[in-house]
Enzyme design. Sequence first.
Site, short mmCIF file in Angstrom:
data_model
loop_
_atom_site.label_atom_id
_atom_site.label_comp_id
_atom_site.label_asym_id
_atom_site.label_seq_id
_atom_site.Cartn_x
_atom_site.Cartn_y
_atom_site.Cartn_z
N GLN A 169 -9.55 9.61 7.51
CA GLN A 169 -8.28 10.33 7.65
C GLN A 169 -8.03 11.19 6.40
OE1 GLN A 169 -4.40 8.74 9.27
NE2 GLN A 169 -3.94 8.41 7.12
N GLN A 201 -1.41 9.97 18.14
CA GLN A 201 -2.62 9.46 17.49
C GLN A 201 -3.04 8.09 18.04
OE1 GLN A 201 -0.59 9.44 13.48
NE2 GLN A 201 -1.89 7.66 13.15
N GLY A 240 0.84 -1.21 0.00
CA GLY A 240 0.00 0.00 0.00
C GLY A 240 0.87 1.25 0.00
N HIS A 241 1.90 1.26 0.88
CA HIS A 241 2.81 2.42 0.91
C HIS A 241 3.56 2.54 -0.42
CE1 HIS A 241 2.75 1.27 5.35
NE2 HIS A 241 2.28 2.50 5.36
O1 PAF Z 1 -1.84 6.68 7.90
C1 PAF Z 1 -0.83 6.73 8.62
O2 PAF Z 1 0.10 5.92 8.49
C2 PAF Z 1 -0.71 7.82 9.67
O3 PAF Z 1 -1.93 8.11 10.24
C3 PAF Z 1 -0.04 9.11 9.14
C4 PAF Z 1 -0.87 9.77 8.05
C5 PAF Z 1 1.34 8.78 8.59
C6 PAF Z 1 0.11 10.11 10.28
O4 PAF Z 1 0.88 9.59 11.31
#
Ligand code: PAF
Length: 275
Positions: free
Chosen positions: A150, A58, A33-34
């Site tokens: 998000q 978070q 995904g990344h």
């Molecule tokens: O989706 C994520 O991996 C995290 O929420 C992010 C956007 C890198 C913020 O820490």
Amino acid sequence: LKTFETIEQCRKELSCIDGSVGLIPTMGSIHKGHLNLVRASKIENTTSIVTLFVNPSQFGRNEDFDQYPRDIDQDMVLLENEGIDILFAPKVREIYPLGFSTFVDIGDLSKKYEGLYRPEHFRGVSTIVTKLLSIFRPNRAYFGQKDAQQCAVIKKLNDDLNLGSEIIIVPTARDQFGMALSSRNIYLSELQKKSANHINLILFRAKKLYHSKNMKSCDLINFISKSLPIDINIEYVSIVNRETFATMNIPDVNSLIIVAVNIGSVRLIDNVSLS
Ligand code: PAF
């Protein structure tokens, strides 16, 4: 791959960069995904920067901050293979120095659905993403559609605070059975994975029903709730507007079907667009 731990090093490097910059914020534990975000950025920008920071603000008190999977050496190999230019991997004190007290709260949108179950979550995400967009001032920043709320939160803070980046949402990466990829999938047993595979299947079936039978939200939600295996505990299933997350009684092409479930102690989210 140039790796930096401090904001000052990044600023120095940025001052030497010509052309457009693409930013891919991550918490590491890099998966396909990344890599899809990385590839999208590589196509569209001169320089691509990945940030790797497991952001404590978070995570709720009872969540998995300490257990969150971390393997920076493996992440670096994967990013190097993709031709990433810069990796920013700060320590917690670099991002939240002693005395840090400014947080970003975007209001209503962050209080529903995920925000109800994870009350501090979006405040933490909004704060770190605002900081990263302010430090790097990228032309474009890339996020995965799997975390649909998000994405909406980040678009809103980018607009509200005039941060000036283009927010690019990349489709959810799925495994061979359609399960949305997530760093937390490693917590699932083989049996739990089999159950989890039903989630996307049923969401896509519901999408088909919407298009073939023009079903209302309550009927689609009923269908999904009844079809999920019994070892899946539903936190929420809903149909919402993709930007505001307002609940839609009559779905339209700007709607998303969103779900959050628990399988054992593993919490999973997924969504499907009705467009
Ligand atoms: O989706 C994520 O991996 C995290 O929420 C992010 C956007 C890198 C913020 O820490």
